[in-house]
Design a protein around this motif. Structure first.
Motif, PDB file in Angstrom:
ATOM      1  N   ALA A  89       0.871  -1.186   0.000  1.00  0.00           N
ATOM      2  CA  ALA A  89       0.000   0.000   0.000  1.00  0.00           C
ATOM      3  C   ALA A  89       0.899   1.224   0.000  1.00  0.00           C
ATOM      4  O   ALA A  89       1.850   1.289   0.781  1.00  0.00           O
ATOM      5  CB  ALA A  89      -0.917   0.001   1.219  1.00  0.00           C
ATOM      6  N   GLU A 141       1.279   5.663  -0.543  1.00  0.00           N
ATOM      7  CA  GLU A 141       0.921   7.033  -0.874  1.00  0.00           C
ATOM      8  C   GLU A 141       2.217   7.610  -1.415  1.00  0.00           C
ATOM      9  O   GLU A 141       3.072   8.078  -0.649  1.00  0.00           O
ATOM     10  CB  GLU A 141       0.374   7.771   0.355  1.00  0.00           C
ATOM     11  N   ARG A 157      -5.083   4.576   7.139  1.00  0.00           N
ATOM     12  CA  ARG A 157      -5.523   4.505   5.738  1.00  0.00           C
ATOM     13  C   ARG A 157      -4.661   3.496   4.960  1.00  0.00           C
ATOM     14  O   ARG A 157      -5.188   2.672   4.205  1.00  0.00           O
ATOM     15  CB  ARG A 157      -5.426   5.893   5.123  1.00  0.00           C
ATOM     16  N   LEU A 158      -3.356   3.540   5.174  1.00  0.00           N
ATOM     17  CA  LEU A 158      -2.459   2.593   4.496  1.00  0.00           C
ATOM     18  C   LEU A 158      -2.675   1.170   4.994  1.00  0.00           C
ATOM     19  O   LEU A 158      -2.646   0.218   4.207  1.00  0.00           O
ATOM     20  CB  LEU A 158      -0.998   3.002   4.710  1.00  0.00           C
ATOM     21  N   SER A 168      -5.444  -0.034   6.079  1.00  0.00           N
ATOM     22  CA  SER A 168      -6.711  -0.468   5.478  1.00  0.00           C
ATOM     23  C   SER A 168      -6.509  -0.924   4.034  1.00  0.00           C
ATOM     24  O   SER A 168      -7.050  -1.946   3.593  1.00  0.00           O
ATOM     25  CB  SER A 168      -7.726   0.683   5.528  1.00  0.00           C
ATOM     26  N   LYS A 169      -5.701  -0.172   3.279  1.00  0.00           N
ATOM     27  CA  LYS A 169      -5.389  -0.553   1.890  1.00  0.00           C
ATOM     28  C   LYS A 169      -4.630  -1.873   1.859  1.00  0.00           C
ATOM     29  O   LYS A 169      -4.877  -2.725   1.000  1.00  0.00           O
ATOM     30  CB  LYS A 169      -4.511   0.528   1.235  1.00  0.00           C
ATOM     31  N   GLY A 198      -7.133  -4.609   2.857  1.00  0.00           N
ATOM     32  CA  GLY A 198      -8.354  -4.672   2.065  1.00  0.00           C
ATOM     33  C   GLY A 198      -9.587  -4.753   2.957  1.00  0.00           C
ATOM     34  O   GLY A 198     -10.644  -5.216   2.537  1.00  0.00           O
TER      35      GLY A 198
END
Length: 410
Positions: free
Chosen positions: A225, A227, A324-325, A327-328, A331
């Motif tokens: 994951a 950003e 957020r990462l 969660s990515k 999944g």
């Protein structure tokens, strides 16, 4: 055309194009040029002579008594001047002088040859690179086109679109650059090879290049994951209990991961151990924060993660980036709360407050912590008091008190 054989051999060698393709292009070009001079209906045969290195053009016409169409017919008298044994109905072939094709016809021939060479080059590039999607290539920055970077790969150019660039990176003409091939397309004009530096697989491939254990298949990458330019998380697992997957990726004194961070111009990378159990996996993924409890909702692929109060901001990360990462990476949807928030959520009074229309959890939490711990107590409160506690306007405070009174009244 005297140097044609030498030119064909030279172009074939330099461009890596099959001689047969080039010869076919030359024949087609001369045929097109000959038609411009001798007519579109002319029956022409064009052949490259390997021995002489010349293109021979023959025009075939039918022997007739009276010529109605000079492009396709020849008189018996004229035919017998060329071949005394000619008979009516014969098809007589005459070799044409290609030097008579003229300047315009020669220009047309040149354009067709160039077009054919370019087409053959595109086919070669497509065949060479089509199986390299997902591989990293290196090149140099050639030029910039509306924000896109055109990269010189040697034999061809590739494009690094704005959408596939790392926002924090800046390049100048001539800079060396590495990127992942994400697409190879049959394009007529634009670069056929599309590159990416922001794709999660670019990070995965960099680890594959740096970590021998990944190349050997002992350590496997289970998820990435990113950003791009800011932070990334990569999950790894080892098939050998004696090999620590995280340690293998970090390298001696961080040498392996630092090489990747340097390539990505300072992008922070969290390497986490993968686990088939989502509760254990999320615990690893939210590192460096510690978790107290994880509630798993398999049906909705959701996780409620409870952390110590002093770990909440660390678990969530700056602007929510850490969670957020995570969660990515998993999944799964992840909701992080502190131990105090979790305990509050278990209280029936707080649950009842949350059930009020339009009352968000942050406002309900402020009221609860101030002692207004149920809809009944909220219904008895003064608007000024509620407004001050929850940082609301008088109107907003009156509205939620009215909603509470309406529910309590029911």
């Amino acid at each position: 055309m005297n140097d044609l054989k030498r030119i064909i051999d030279q172009v074939s060698k330099e461009k890596g194009i099959d001689r047969a393709v080039l010869i076919g292009a030359v024949e087609e070009a001369i045929r097109s040029a000959a038609r411009k001079k001798y007519g579109q209906k002319a029956d022409l045969e064009v052949q490259y002579n390997e021995e002489t290195g010349e293109v021979e053009v023959f025009q075939f016409r039918t022997v007739v008594e009276k010529v109605a169409d000079p492009e396709t017919e020849i008189s018996l008298e004229e035919a017998r001047a060329l071949d005394p044994e000619s008979q009516l109905g014969d098809s007589l072939g005459v070799k044409l002088d290609t030097r008579d094709l003229g300047r315009i016809a020669a220009q047309t021939a040149k354009q067709i040859i160039i077009q054919k060479i370019k087409s053959a080059e595109r086919d070669l590039i497509y065949e060479e690179y089509k199986d390299r999607v997902g591989h990293i290539v290196a090149g140099s920055v050639q030029r910039f086109d509306r924000g896109n970077i055109i990269v010189n790969l040697g034999r061809t150019e590739a494009i690094l679109p704005v959408s596939e660039q790392i926002p924090t990176e800046h390049y100048r003409r001539g800079d060396r650059i590495r990127a992942l091939i994400i697409e190879v397309r049959r394009a007529s004009r634009d670069p056929q090879i599309v590159l990416s530096r922001s794709h999660p697989d670019f990070l995965a491939k960099l680890f594959e290049l740096e970590v021998p254990e990944i190349q050997e298949g002992v350590v496997k990458i289970m998820g990435v994951a990113r950003e791009p330019g800011s932070r990334a998380k990569i999950a790894v697992v080892s098939s050998d209990p004696d090999i620590d997957p995280v340690g293998a990726c970090v390298g001696l004194r961080g040498s392996r991961v630092q090489a990747i961070v340097q390539e990505l111009k300072g992008e922070k990378i969290d390497i986490v151990p993968w686990n088939p159990d989502p509760a254990k996996y999320v615990y690893n993924a939210l590192s460096p924060a510690e978790c107290s409890k994880v509630i798993v909702d398999e049906a909705n692929k959701a996780l409620e993660v409870v952390v110590p109060d002093d770990q909440l901001s660390l678990a969530i990360g700056r602007q929510g980036q850490n969670v957020r990462l995570a969660s990515k990476l998993l999944g799964w949807k992840i909701d992080v709360c502190s131990e105090t928030q979790y305990a509050r959520r278990q209280d029936p009074g707080f649950k009842a407050l949350l059930s009020l229309d339009g009352l968000e959890e942050p406002v309900a939490a402020k009221l609860y912590d101030a002692g207004i711990s149920s809809p009944e107590l909220l219904a008895q409160s003064e608007p000024e008091q509620v407004a001050e506690i929850a940082s609301l306007s008088q109107e907003e405070a009156k509205k939620i008190i009215e909603i509470a009174r309406s529910q309590v009244g029911n």
